[in-house]
Design a protein around this motif. Sequence first.
Motif, PDB file in Angstrom:
ATOM      1  N   TYR A 286      -5.217   2.801 -18.131  1.00 36.61           N
ATOM      2  CA  TYR A 286      -4.546   1.704 -19.113  1.00 36.61           C
ATOM      3  C   TYR A 286      -4.770   0.368 -19.025  1.00 36.61           C
ATOM      4  O   TYR A 286      -4.318  -0.440 -19.748  1.00 36.61           O
ATOM      5  N   HIS A 287      -5.634  -0.007 -18.250  1.00 32.25           N
ATOM      6  CA  HIS A 287      -6.269  -1.346 -18.036  1.00 32.25           C
ATOM      7  C   HIS A 287      -5.158  -2.306 -17.583  1.00 32.25           C
ATOM      8  O   HIS A 287      -4.758  -3.494 -18.115  1.00 32.25           O
ATOM      9  N   TYR A 288      -4.020  -2.069 -16.739  1.00 32.23           N
ATOM     10  CA  TYR A 288      -2.907  -2.681 -16.230  1.00 32.23           C
ATOM     11  C   TYR A 288      -3.545  -4.048 -15.266  1.00 32.23           C
ATOM     12  O   TYR A 288      -2.808  -4.971 -15.378  1.00 32.23           O
ATOM     13  N   HIS A 289      -4.373  -3.820 -14.658  1.00 35.74           N
ATOM     14  CA  HIS A 289      -5.116  -4.824 -13.668  1.00 35.74           C
ATOM     15  C   HIS A 289      -4.265  -4.905 -12.620  1.00 35.74           C
ATOM     16  O   HIS A 289      -3.803  -6.026 -12.426  1.00 35.74           O
ATOM     17  N   ILE A 290      -3.473  -3.994 -12.125  1.00 34.87           N
ATOM     18  CA  ILE A 290      -2.663  -4.052 -10.947  1.00 34.87           C
ATOM     19  C   ILE A 290      -3.382  -4.921  -9.704  1.00 34.87           C
ATOM     20  O   ILE A 290      -4.697  -4.500  -9.117  1.00 34.87           O
ATOM     21  N   PRO A 291      -2.617  -5.973  -8.957  1.00 30.49           N
ATOM     22  CA  PRO A 291      -3.443  -6.577  -7.975  1.00 30.49           C
ATOM     23  C   PRO A 291      -3.656  -5.664  -6.883  1.00 30.49           C
ATOM     24  O   PRO A 291      -2.899  -4.689  -6.547  1.00 30.49           O
ATOM     25  N   ALA A 292      -4.396  -5.883  -5.893  1.00 25.71           N
ATOM     26  CA  ALA A 292      -4.775  -5.063  -4.767  1.00 25.71           C
ATOM     27  C   ALA A 292      -3.670  -5.282  -3.574  1.00 25.71           C
ATOM     28  O   ALA A 292      -3.432  -4.075  -3.003  1.00 25.71           O
ATOM     29  N   ASP A 293      -2.689  -6.109  -3.652  1.00 25.28           N
ATOM     30  CA  ASP A 293      -1.895  -6.216  -2.774  1.00 25.28           C
ATOM     31  C   ASP A 293      -0.178  -5.753  -3.175  1.00 25.28           C
ATOM     32  O   ASP A 293       0.794  -6.176  -2.640  1.00 25.28           O
ATOM     33  N   ASP A 294      -0.277  -5.130  -4.330  1.00 23.95           N
ATOM     34  CA  ASP A 294       0.982  -4.564  -4.935  1.00 23.95           C
ATOM     35  C   ASP A 294       0.712  -3.262  -5.664  1.00 23.95           C
ATOM     36  O   ASP A 294      -0.052  -3.243  -6.494  1.00 23.95           O
ATOM     37  N   THR A 295       1.623  -2.268  -5.456  1.00 23.53           N
ATOM     38  CA  THR A 295       1.526  -1.037  -5.959  1.00 23.53           C
ATOM     39  C   THR A 295       2.578  -1.080  -7.314  1.00 23.53           C
ATOM     40  O   THR A 295       2.640  -0.014  -7.963  1.00 23.53           O
TER      41      THR A 295
ATOM     42  N   GLU B 157      -3.868   4.341  -8.867  1.00 27.09           N
ATOM     43  CA  GLU B 157      -5.428   3.915  -9.349  1.00 27.09           C
ATOM     44  C   GLU B 157      -5.848   4.348 -10.568  1.00 27.09           C
ATOM     45  O   GLU B 157      -6.555   3.616 -11.532  1.00 27.09           O
ATOM     46  N   LYS B 158      -5.832   5.812 -10.690  1.00 27.72           N
ATOM     47  CA  LYS B 158      -6.458   6.405 -12.019  1.00 27.72           C
ATOM     48  C   LYS B 158      -5.269   5.917 -13.333  1.00 27.72           C
ATOM     49  O   LYS B 158      -6.182   5.450 -14.242  1.00 27.72           O
ATOM     50  N   GLU B 159      -4.116   5.584 -13.162  1.00 29.30           N
ATOM     51  CA  GLU B 159      -3.230   5.274 -13.978  1.00 29.30           C
ATOM     52  C   GLU B 159      -3.618   3.614 -14.535  1.00 29.30           C
ATOM     53  O   GLU B 159      -3.615   3.432 -15.744  1.00 29.30           O
ATOM     54  N   ASP B 160      -3.828   2.962 -13.516  1.00 27.42           N
ATOM     55  CA  ASP B 160      -4.287   1.595 -13.768  1.00 27.42           C
ATOM     56  C   ASP B 160      -5.599   1.343 -14.290  1.00 27.42           C
ATOM     57  O   ASP B 160      -5.720   0.626 -15.330  1.00 27.42           O
ATOM     58  N   ARG B 161      -6.554   2.377 -14.050  1.00 26.50           N
ATOM     59  CA  ARG B 161      -7.745   2.334 -14.714  1.00 26.50           C
ATOM     60  C   ARG B 161      -7.745   2.571 -16.201  1.00 26.50           C
ATOM     61  O   ARG B 161      -8.438   1.888 -17.010  1.00 26.50           O
TER      62      ARG B 161
ATOM     63  N   LYS C  86       0.802  -1.242  -0.060  1.00 24.64           N
ATOM     64  CA  LYS C  86      -0.066  -0.196  -0.150  1.00 24.64           C
ATOM     65  C   LYS C  86       0.863   1.175   0.083  1.00 24.64           C
ATOM     66  O   LYS C  86       1.534   1.366   0.722  1.00 24.64           O
ATOM     67  N   TRP C  87       0.665   2.026  -1.004  1.00 26.74           N
ATOM     68  CA  TRP C  87       1.541   3.286  -1.173  1.00 26.74           C
ATOM     69  C   TRP C  87       1.462   4.234  -0.096  1.00 26.74           C
ATOM     70  O   TRP C  87       0.488   4.726   0.225  1.00 26.74           O
ATOM     71  N   ASP C  88       2.693   4.645   0.639  1.00 20.91           N
ATOM     72  CA  ASP C  88       2.718   5.814   1.165  1.00 20.91           C
ATOM     73  C   ASP C  88       3.817   6.784   0.939  1.00 20.91           C
ATOM     74  O   ASP C  88       4.937   6.441   1.055  1.00 20.91           O
ATOM     75  N   ASP C  89       3.363   7.942   0.766  1.00 20.15           N
ATOM     76  CA  ASP C  89       4.717   9.006   0.155  1.00 20.15           C
ATOM     77  C   ASP C  89       5.767   9.136   1.567  1.00 20.15           C
ATOM     78  O   ASP C  89       6.764   9.536   1.124  1.00 20.15           O
TER      79      ASP C  89
END
Length: 252
Positions: free
Chosen positions: A162-171, A156-160, A123-126
Amino acid sequence: MSSRDPYFQFAWDSTVPGEEELEMDDDTLGISSLSVRLRTWAKTGYGSICYDPRFIGGDGVMFYFHGAKGGNFAIVSDENLHINVQFIGTRPEGRTRDFTWIQAIAIMFNSHTLVIGAKRVFKWDDKVDALMVKWNGESVDIPEYGGAEWVRPIGEKEDRVYHYHIPADDTFAHLETQFTFSNLSDLVEGVLGKTYRPGYVSRVKRGVPMPLMGGEYKYKTPSLFSPLCKVCSFQTTARQSGGLAITTGVVA
């Protein structure tokens, strides 16, 4: 520094003014033949690597090199300098190729190895540092410096979009960087390296949204720490780096 010693710079996205450079040289790394600087970079500058991965060659031509998820590839291979990258990626159902990003970079010269990598982030944290740097297998602390951003995730926006389908447990935290070279030989090889050859003419198709550089089979290496590939030219003696043996030679 002799006329044939390798010299290069790295640059990461940063709000730090370009003239205020953080330098990693002999005081930081214990060497005198190499200078590594972390500085402000341009995603359209020569030697830059970003996105899925997009390269700007030494000839100024933009191209993509996708490699393969989990694969390691030589981007520069010369007599006294070798640079590998390691890809992370995903392939959504129905796609014919992987989406890939650069997770780690290994730079080899003389008997030394410098590794720069992005840690896996669930989970990403700056506020949490996701950068890993190792010099000859030993961790190196990089001081906080202005607004420097060493690693970036897939949002999340980039994933949506470009349809990367990034898993929920990895950024899919990854590196975006820029190299500056000097003293490369006229026969330098590698995905990026060969674009610095005198008179090099790119074979990628111009004028298309995603001009591709092929030849993955030529640049694939057995590991992140191996200088062995079908066209690699790095000359060194056998040694240990990161727990893996490195030897000189070419993969048949």
